[in-house]
Design a protein around this motif. Sequence first.
Motif, PDB file in Angstrom:
ATOM      1  N   TYR A   2       0.834  -1.195   0.000  1.00 46.46           N
ATOM      2  CA  TYR A   2       0.000   0.000   0.000  1.00 46.46           C
ATOM      3  C   TYR A   2       0.873   1.250   0.000  1.00 46.46           C
ATOM      4  O   TYR A   2       1.964   1.266   0.561  1.00 46.46           O
ATOM      5  CB  TYR A   2      -0.898   0.031   1.237  1.00 46.46           C
ATOM      6  N   THR A   4       0.476   5.203   1.133  1.00 49.50           N
ATOM      7  CA  THR A   4      -0.335   6.158   1.865  1.00 49.50           C
ATOM      8  C   THR A   4       0.279   7.539   1.698  1.00 49.50           C
ATOM      9  O   THR A   4       1.481   7.719   1.917  1.00 49.50           O
ATOM     10  CB  THR A   4      -0.398   5.789   3.360  1.00 49.50           C
ATOM     11  N   LYS A  45      -2.124  -2.312   5.258  1.00 45.19           N
ATOM     12  CA  LYS A  45      -2.703  -0.991   5.491  1.00 45.19           C
ATOM     13  C   LYS A  45      -2.246  -0.498   6.855  1.00 45.19           C
ATOM     14  O   LYS A  45      -2.152  -1.260   7.800  1.00 45.19           O
ATOM     15  CB  LYS A  45      -4.226  -1.054   5.449  1.00 45.19           C
ATOM     16  N   THR A  67      -4.979   6.257   1.286  1.00 51.05           N
ATOM     17  CA  THR A  67      -4.274   4.998   1.083  1.00 51.05           C
ATOM     18  C   THR A  67      -4.817   4.303  -0.154  1.00 51.05           C
ATOM     19  O   THR A  67      -6.027   4.273  -0.368  1.00 51.05           O
ATOM     20  CB  THR A  67      -4.446   4.070   2.306  1.00 51.05           C
ATOM     21  N   GLN A  68      -3.894   3.764  -0.962  1.00 55.73           N
ATOM     22  CA  GLN A  68      -4.294   3.024  -2.159  1.00 55.73           C
ATOM     23  C   GLN A  68      -3.348   1.859  -2.384  1.00 55.73           C
ATOM     24  O   GLN A  68      -2.216   1.879  -1.887  1.00 55.73           O
ATOM     25  CB  GLN A  68      -4.310   3.952  -3.363  1.00 55.73           C
ATOM     26  N   PRO A  69      -3.786   0.840  -3.119  1.00 53.32           N
ATOM     27  CA  PRO A  69      -2.887  -0.280  -3.423  1.00 53.32           C
ATOM     28  C   PRO A  69      -1.667   0.242  -4.174  1.00 53.32           C
ATOM     29  O   PRO A  69      -1.745   1.218  -4.930  1.00 53.32           O
ATOM     30  CB  PRO A  69      -3.733  -1.189  -4.314  1.00 53.32           C
ATOM     31  N   TYR A  70      -0.528  -0.405  -3.957  1.00 59.47           N
ATOM     32  CA  TYR A  70       0.731   0.027  -4.555  1.00 59.47           C
ATOM     33  C   TYR A  70       1.448  -1.185  -5.127  1.00 59.47           C
ATOM     34  O   TYR A  70       1.545  -2.222  -4.487  1.00 59.47           O
ATOM     35  CB  TYR A  70       1.612   0.693  -3.494  1.00 59.47           C
TER      36      TYR A  70
END
Length: 81
Positions: A2, A4, A45, A67-70
């Motif tokens: 993730y 952030t 997360k 926060t997003q998927p990475y």
Amino acid sequence: MYKTVVKVDGMMCGMCESHVNEAVPLKKVTSSHGKGITEIISEDKIDEEAVKKAIDDTGYKVLSIETQPYEKKKFSLFGRK
């Protein structure tokens, strides 16, 4: 993984960036006073409230947290196929 992004108000220099980076007890943390952000790369997360408190406790103000998927960028010496 993730990513952030924390918008932080009050960072004015490289030392401010260091204070924020040290306040967040995670492995991959980078801050930019010019952009007014702190980026955190993590396996799971993060606890956003804990990060907000840690940064606020240093005297800076958290304006937002996203926060997003990475996914790590893949690098190839041979170019794309």
